[in-house]
Design a protein around this motif. Structure first.
Motif, PDB file in Angstrom:
ATOM      1  N   ASP B  37     -20.956  57.266  55.984  1.00  0.00           N
ATOM      2  CA  ASP B  37     -20.799  58.534  55.376  1.00  0.00           C
ATOM      3  C   ASP B  37     -20.123  59.400  56.658  1.00  0.00           C
ATOM      4  O   ASP B  37     -20.994  59.878  57.084  1.00  0.00           O
ATOM      5  CB  ASP B  37     -21.772  59.173  54.745  1.00  0.00           C
ATOM      6  CG  ASP B  37     -21.588  60.413  53.812  1.00  0.00           C
ATOM      7  OD1 ASP B  37     -20.579  60.852  54.127  1.00  0.00           O
ATOM      8  OD2 ASP B  37     -22.449  61.012  53.510  1.00  0.00           O
ATOM      9  N   ALA B  39     -19.238  62.376  56.199  1.00  0.00           N
ATOM     10  CA  ALA B  39     -19.819  63.790  55.872  1.00  0.00           C
ATOM     11  C   ALA B  39     -18.941  64.902  56.335  1.00  0.00           C
ATOM     12  O   ALA B  39     -19.630  65.949  56.758  1.00  0.00           O
ATOM     13  CB  ALA B  39     -21.223  63.610  56.555  1.00  0.00           C
ATOM     14  N   ARG B  43     -18.843  64.619  50.597  1.00  0.00           N
ATOM     15  CA  ARG B  43     -19.769  63.218  50.844  1.00  0.00           C
ATOM     16  C   ARG B  43     -19.322  61.822  50.043  1.00  0.00           C
ATOM     17  O   ARG B  43     -18.823  61.867  48.829  1.00  0.00           O
ATOM     18  CB  ARG B  43     -21.109  63.710  50.367  1.00  0.00           C
ATOM     19  CG  ARG B  43     -21.607  64.946  51.043  1.00  0.00           C
ATOM     20  CD  ARG B  43     -23.109  64.955  51.107  1.00  0.00           C
ATOM     21  NE  ARG B  43     -23.690  63.967  51.965  1.00  0.00           N
ATOM     22  CZ  ARG B  43     -24.052  63.850  53.180  1.00  0.00           C
ATOM     23  NH1 ARG B  43     -23.897  64.895  53.928  1.00  0.00           N
ATOM     24  NH2 ARG B  43     -24.788  62.669  53.705  1.00  0.00           N
ATOM     25  N   LYS B  45     -20.258  58.906  48.282  1.00  0.00           N
ATOM     26  CA  LYS B  45     -21.133  58.520  47.263  1.00  0.00           C
ATOM     27  C   LYS B  45     -21.480  57.078  47.119  1.00  0.00           C
ATOM     28  O   LYS B  45     -22.689  56.528  47.047  1.00  0.00           O
ATOM     29  CB  LYS B  45     -21.074  59.050  45.799  1.00  0.00           C
ATOM     30  CG  LYS B  45     -21.043  60.804  45.756  1.00  0.00           C
ATOM     31  CD  LYS B  45     -20.414  60.942  44.510  1.00  0.00           C
ATOM     32  CE  LYS B  45     -21.336  60.973  43.338  1.00  0.00           C
ATOM     33  NZ  LYS B  45     -20.793  61.829  42.164  1.00  0.00           N
ATOM     34  N   ARG B 127     -16.030  59.575  46.442  1.00  0.00           N
ATOM     35  CA  ARG B 127     -16.749  60.658  46.850  1.00  0.00           C
ATOM     36  C   ARG B 127     -17.002  61.888  46.024  1.00  0.00           C
ATOM     37  O   ARG B 127     -16.684  61.625  44.756  1.00  0.00           O
ATOM     38  CB  ARG B 127     -15.379  61.507  47.838  1.00  0.00           C
ATOM     39  CG  ARG B 127     -15.117  60.393  49.258  1.00  0.00           C
ATOM     40  CD  ARG B 127     -14.367  60.764  50.026  1.00  0.00           C
ATOM     41  NE  ARG B 127     -14.225  59.998  51.325  1.00  0.00           N
ATOM     42  CZ  ARG B 127     -15.200  60.103  52.476  1.00  0.00           C
ATOM     43  NH1 ARG B 127     -15.931  61.136  52.542  1.00  0.00           N
ATOM     44  NH2 ARG B 127     -14.976  59.178  53.290  1.00  0.00           N
TER      45      ARG B 127
END
Lengths: 83, 148, 148, 83
Positions: B37, B39, B43, B45, B127
């Motif tokens: 991720d 980030a 984010r 998923k 995402r």
């Protein structure tokens, strides 16, 4: 001739496989793509720009100049992103 | 040996199975690729790996064979998962066994570079902002090109 | 993190401890060095690793720090055993975690090259024909030199 | 000055450590090795050929030109073979 589609090529065309019988002037994988583009918007969206697409013939990476015939399995897909 | 599977793998178990009872192995290199991720606000998923059953196995066998021709390897393992994965999940394992470390290192690097550019897998990210297909990276093509 | 120890280690447990709960890791490379019986007529019965307590830990910490400066690593582990080992036993583990695979691969290779030429360990082999100290290899010096 | 010996340097000298008080003209690690060689056959066998030996001063790799003093810990050993 059996066709397979993967990833966004599959999504744009709206199916994962089909059997087709292209005319005699379809000699290469590139000819096949050009012929498929005429079938409708989904095909055109997926296959009009062959720089974005890869092809495998009988489960081997191939070029769009490679010959295709009635008994072949031809797969179109985006550049791979595994690993 | 190659395996394409939906389920997870355990790196220690795989390496143990490769090395157990052998006294001729000097070097074992493993590479594990994981769902990351990054980030950056949006984010990740989940990630779904689609593949081309049949061709995938052929390509993995081909790249294993190519590595064994290029380097004196005592064993090779490639395990690649498909299906839906979560951040932190393992995606791929490459392990190489050799007498000397340079062969195991080079072969593992080669295997990963080739997997990235030839094995028919496609990653779709889910995402917060929606779904998207991961695009192939030019740096992966360059990495693969150095082995030609 | 570095550890110098007499006891064995488990590669899977070590990697699991490094990666557990993390979603920012894309690549994990591990190198395991094992006692190899090259079996050229004069079989290896055991190998004893002598080391320099204190300096060993300092050198391993130094090389970890150097790797972290050179590559954007998420974590580093070096475990090196000493004492008497048998053919097939593990000697050393290096593991590197990064976002992208090239950093983890290069750092692991760097760590091993430096360990081989700077960490104060000495191997004594007990063979059927008797005991001998393993001699340093010129190829290890060359491998280390490429990082300068 | 504390001296440490490892691997075959230790075996040839017959001990793993000792405390010595070298004369004032021993200024470098190389001087120290040359002075030790005069102490007997084991030392000569271990330290006469410095191409085969490495030195660490206070647990850091050093050259034989590096200065050594009374409070230093000096270790002599063969090229390392770990990993």
């Amino acid at each position: 001739m059996k066709l397979l589609y993967f990833a966004w090529v599959r999504q744009k065309i709206g199916r994962s496989e089909e059997v087709v019988d292209p005319p005699a002037n379809v000699r290469t994988a590139g000819d096949l793509a050009a012929w498929l583009v005429l079938r409708g918007e989904g095909y055109a969206d997926a296959l009009a720009d062959l720089k974005r697409v890869r092809v495998a013939i009988n489960q081997e990476h191939a070029s769009f100049a490679a010959p295709v015939g009635a008994g072949d399995e031809v797969a179109f897909f985006p550049p791979v992103t595994g690993g | 040996m190659i395996r394409v599977q939906r389920q997870d793998f355990d790196v220690g178990t795989e390496i143990e199975a490769l090395t157990r009872g052998r006294t001729d192995v000097g070097a074992v290199v493993s590479f594990t690729g994981q769902v990351r991720d990054d980030a950056e606000g949006d984010r990740l998923k989940s990630m779904t790996l689609e593949h081309f059953p049949g061709m995938t196995e052929r390509e993995l066998m081909r790249v294993e064979e190519e590595a064994r021709v290029r380097w004196p390897l005592l064993d090779v393992l490639i395990v690649h998962r498909h299906g839906e994965l979560l951040p932190g999940d393992r995606i791929v394992l490459v392990a190489t066994l050799s007498h000397h470390r340079s062969d195991a290192f080079e072969a593992a690097l080669f295997l990963m570079d080739y997997l990235k550019t030839r094995a028919p897998f496609w990653k779709r990210e889910l995402r917060e902002s929606g779904e998207r297909w991961v695009e192939a990276r030019g740096s992966d093509d360059e990495a693969a090109a150095r082995w030609r």
